[in-house]
Design a protein around this motif. Structure first.
Motif, PDB file in Angstrom:
ATOM      1  N   LEU A   1     -32.998  -6.185 -25.869  1.00  0.00           N
ATOM      2  CA  LEU A   1     -34.361  -6.682 -25.618  1.00  0.00           C
ATOM      3  C   LEU A   1     -35.270  -5.583 -25.082  1.00  0.00           C
ATOM      4  CD1 LEU A   1     -33.602 -10.228 -24.142  1.00  0.00           C
ATOM      5  CD2 LEU A   1     -34.420  -9.642 -26.439  1.00  0.00           C
ATOM      6  N   ALA A   2     -34.729  -4.689 -24.250  1.00  0.00           N
ATOM      7  CA  ALA A   2     -35.533  -3.558 -23.760  1.00  0.00           C
ATOM      8  C   ALA A   2     -35.931  -2.652 -24.931  1.00  0.00           C
ATOM      9  CB  ALA A   2     -34.758  -2.771 -22.704  1.00  0.00           C
ATOM     10  N   GLY A   3     -34.990  -2.420 -25.842  1.00  0.00           N
ATOM     11  CA  GLY A   3     -35.305  -1.616 -27.025  1.00  0.00           C
ATOM     12  C   GLY A   3     -36.337  -2.288 -27.911  1.00  0.00           C
ATOM     13  N   ALA A   4     -36.216  -3.619 -28.061  1.00  0.00           N
ATOM     14  CA  ALA A   4     -37.194  -4.361 -28.869  1.00  0.00           C
ATOM     15  C   ALA A   4     -38.582  -4.262 -28.242  1.00  0.00           C
ATOM     16  CB  ALA A   4     -36.768  -5.816 -29.002  1.00  0.00           C
ATOM     17  N   PHE A   5     -38.641  -4.364 -26.910  1.00  0.00           N
ATOM     18  CA  PHE A   5     -39.925  -4.221 -26.221  1.00  0.00           C
ATOM     19  C   PHE A   5     -40.529  -2.848 -26.516  1.00  0.00           C
ATOM     20  CE2 PHE A   5     -42.394  -2.667 -22.631  1.00  0.00           C
ATOM     21  CZ  PHE A   5     -43.348  -3.662 -22.516  1.00  0.00           C
ATOM     22  N   LEU A   6     -39.730  -1.794 -26.363  1.00  0.00           N
ATOM     23  CA  LEU A   6     -40.234  -0.442 -26.638  1.00  0.00           C
ATOM     24  C   LEU A   6     -40.694  -0.310 -28.090  1.00  0.00           C
ATOM     25  CD1 LEU A   6     -37.606   1.806 -24.804  1.00  0.00           C
ATOM     26  CD2 LEU A   6     -39.997   1.491 -24.175  1.00  0.00           C
ATOM     27  N   ALA A   7     -39.864  -0.791 -29.009  1.00  0.00           N
ATOM     28  CA  ALA A   7     -40.180  -0.630 -30.429  1.00  0.00           C
ATOM     29  C   ALA A   7     -41.446  -1.381 -30.817  1.00  0.00           C
ATOM     30  CB  ALA A   7     -39.001  -1.111 -31.281  1.00  0.00           C
ATOM     31  N   PHE A   8     -41.524  -2.649 -30.417  1.00  0.00           N
ATOM     32  CA  PHE A   8     -42.642  -3.472 -30.881  1.00  0.00           C
ATOM     33  C   PHE A   8     -43.923  -3.219 -30.101  1.00  0.00           C
ATOM     34  CE2 PHE A   8     -39.107  -6.515 -32.233  1.00  0.00           C
ATOM     35  CZ  PHE A   8     -39.056  -5.961 -33.497  1.00  0.00           C
TER      36      PHE A   8
ATOM     37  N   CYS B   1     -41.717   4.222 -29.292  1.00  0.00           N
ATOM     38  CA  CYS B   1     -41.420   3.273 -30.371  1.00  0.00           C
ATOM     39  C   CYS B   1     -40.153   3.705 -31.110  1.00  0.00           C
ATOM     40  CB  CYS B   1     -42.599   3.186 -31.337  1.00  0.00           C
ATOM     41  SG  CYS B   1     -42.266   2.262 -32.849  1.00  0.00           S
ATOM     42  N   ALA B   2     -40.049   4.988 -31.429  1.00  0.00           N
ATOM     43  CA  ALA B   2     -38.857   5.497 -32.119  1.00  0.00           C
ATOM     44  C   ALA B   2     -37.605   5.323 -31.259  1.00  0.00           C
ATOM     45  CB  ALA B   2     -39.052   6.968 -32.477  1.00  0.00           C
ATOM     46  N   LEU B   3     -37.728   5.581 -29.963  1.00  0.00           N
ATOM     47  CA  LEU B   3     -36.601   5.387 -29.059  1.00  0.00           C
ATOM     48  C   LEU B   3     -36.174   3.918 -29.038  1.00  0.00           C
ATOM     49  CD1 LEU B   3     -34.654   6.357 -26.804  1.00  0.00           C
ATOM     50  CD2 LEU B   3     -36.497   5.845 -25.182  1.00  0.00           C
ATOM     51  N   GLY B   4     -37.146   3.022 -28.934  1.00  0.00           N
ATOM     52  CA  GLY B   4     -36.844   1.591 -28.934  1.00  0.00           C
ATOM     53  C   GLY B   4     -36.184   1.145 -30.215  1.00  0.00           C
ATOM     54  N   THR B   5     -36.630   1.686 -31.338  1.00  0.00           N
ATOM     55  CA  THR B   5     -36.029   1.343 -32.626  1.00  0.00           C
ATOM     56  C   THR B   5     -34.564   1.787 -32.666  1.00  0.00           C
ATOM     57  OG1 THR B   5     -38.187   1.577 -33.685  1.00  0.00           O
ATOM     58  CG2 THR B   5     -36.264   1.619 -35.131  1.00  0.00           C
ATOM     59  N   SER B   6     -34.292   2.961 -32.123  1.00  0.00           N
ATOM     60  CA  SER B   6     -32.915   3.444 -32.058  1.00  0.00           C
ATOM     61  C   SER B   6     -32.055   2.554 -31.160  1.00  0.00           C
ATOM     62  CB  SER B   6     -32.891   4.888 -31.550  1.00  0.00           C
ATOM     63  OG  SER B   6     -31.569   5.353 -31.439  1.00  0.00           O
ATOM     64  N   VAL B   7     -32.605   2.158 -30.024  1.00  0.00           N
ATOM     65  CA  VAL B   7     -31.859   1.293 -29.100  1.00  0.00           C
ATOM     66  C   VAL B   7     -31.568  -0.053 -29.753  1.00  0.00           C
ATOM     67  CG1 VAL B   7     -32.017   0.034 -26.907  1.00  0.00           C
ATOM     68  CG2 VAL B   7     -32.672   2.440 -27.000  1.00  0.00           C
ATOM     69  N   VAL B   8     -32.566  -0.647 -30.388  1.00  0.00           N
ATOM     70  CA  VAL B   8     -32.369  -1.943 -31.056  1.00  0.00           C
ATOM     71  C   VAL B   8     -31.299  -1.834 -32.136  1.00  0.00           C
ATOM     72  CG1 VAL B   8     -33.456  -3.574 -32.670  1.00  0.00           C
ATOM     73  CG2 VAL B   8     -34.616  -2.941 -30.579  1.00  0.00           C
ATOM     74  N   GLY B   9     -31.328  -0.751 -32.887  1.00  0.00           N
ATOM     75  CA  GLY B   9     -30.361  -0.576 -33.960  1.00  0.00           C
ATOM     76  C   GLY B   9     -28.950  -0.283 -33.483  1.00  0.00           C
ATOM     77  N   ASN B  10     -28.820   0.292 -32.305  1.00  0.00           N
ATOM     78  CA  ASN B  10     -27.507   0.695 -31.820  1.00  0.00           C
ATOM     79  C   ASN B  10     -26.862  -0.272 -30.836  1.00  0.00           C
ATOM     80  OD1 ASN B  10     -26.873   3.368 -33.051  1.00  0.00           O
ATOM     81  ND2 ASN B  10     -28.890   3.824 -32.238  1.00  0.00           N
ATOM     82  N   PHE B  11     -27.634  -1.207 -30.312  1.00  0.00           N
ATOM     83  CA  PHE B  11     -27.102  -2.168 -29.350  1.00  0.00           C
ATOM     84  C   PHE B  11     -27.423  -3.581 -29.843  1.00  0.00           C
ATOM     85  CE2 PHE B  11     -27.862   1.712 -26.980  1.00  0.00           C
ATOM     86  CZ  PHE B  11     -26.646   1.883 -26.334  1.00  0.00           C
ATOM     87  N   GLN B  12     -26.424  -4.250 -30.359  1.00  0.00           N
ATOM     88  CA  GLN B  12     -26.617  -5.584 -30.910  1.00  0.00           C
ATOM     89  C   GLN B  12     -26.932  -6.582 -29.801  1.00  0.00           C
ATOM     90  OE1 GLN B  12     -23.003  -6.477 -32.953  1.00  0.00           O
ATOM     91  NE2 GLN B  12     -23.450  -5.113 -34.671  1.00  0.00           N
TER      92      GLN B  12
END
Length: 172
Positions: A51-58, A31-42
């Protein structure tokens, strides 16, 4: 990530089985990794990565809290700090997250992106609230110490590139 690590150690100290505790830890770290990806890749620049980061985060964030709820209901001997309404509140928030994640995915595939984005932000705020509710469980912590232990040695330590290699017996 640090909250998940502290929680892992708290569960370990409470005697939670290692495999289940590690499962909870890894879902939280994903979840933390996904949150970082979502925040760093618009989304507008790198949509698949976002979207991959959003999947991990959520999905993994929601799974993280569902696993904790499952653990709390299965092991009644675990400490239950806080008011009696905390556990039902967590159940409602996790359930709402699950419904909104499913709605978000369906709305996104049907090209209703604005409504999907609203669901996304509500889920994000609910997950932040769930992480914030861990303060109740951490209120009983008096301190946290991280002890590093050396692993098994595979050989002699590496030689520094700036100093000549001398055996320890010749160093004065």
């Amino acid at each position: 990530a640090w909250i998940c690590i502290v929680r892992y150690h708290q569960y370990r100290d409470w005697g939670v089985k290692k495999w289940f505790n590690q499962l909870i830890l890894w879902t939280g770290l994903l979840c933390a990794l996904g949150t970082s990806v979502v925040g760093n890749f618009q989304e507008k620049n790198l949509k698949p990565v976002h979207l991959a980061g959003a999947f991990l985060a959520f999905v993994f964030g929601n799974t993280y809290f569902w696993l904790q709820l499952l653990l709390r209901w299965q092991i009644k001997s675990l400490p239950q700090p806080g008011a009696p309404w905390i556990r039902p509140l967590r159940l409602v928030l996790c359930s709402l997250c699950t419904v909104l994640i499913v709605a978000m995915i369906i709305l996104h595939t049907r090209l209703l992106r604005s409504i999907s984005a609203i669901c996304e932000w509500v889920v994000a705020m609910l997950l932040f609230t769930l992480f914030g509710l861990l303060a109740v469980d951490f209120s009983s912590l008096e301190g946290c110490t991280l002890c590093l232990q050396p692993g098994p040695s595979l050989g002699p330590p590496p030689v520094s590139p700036t100093s000549p290699a001398l055996p320890l017996s010749q160093v004065s």
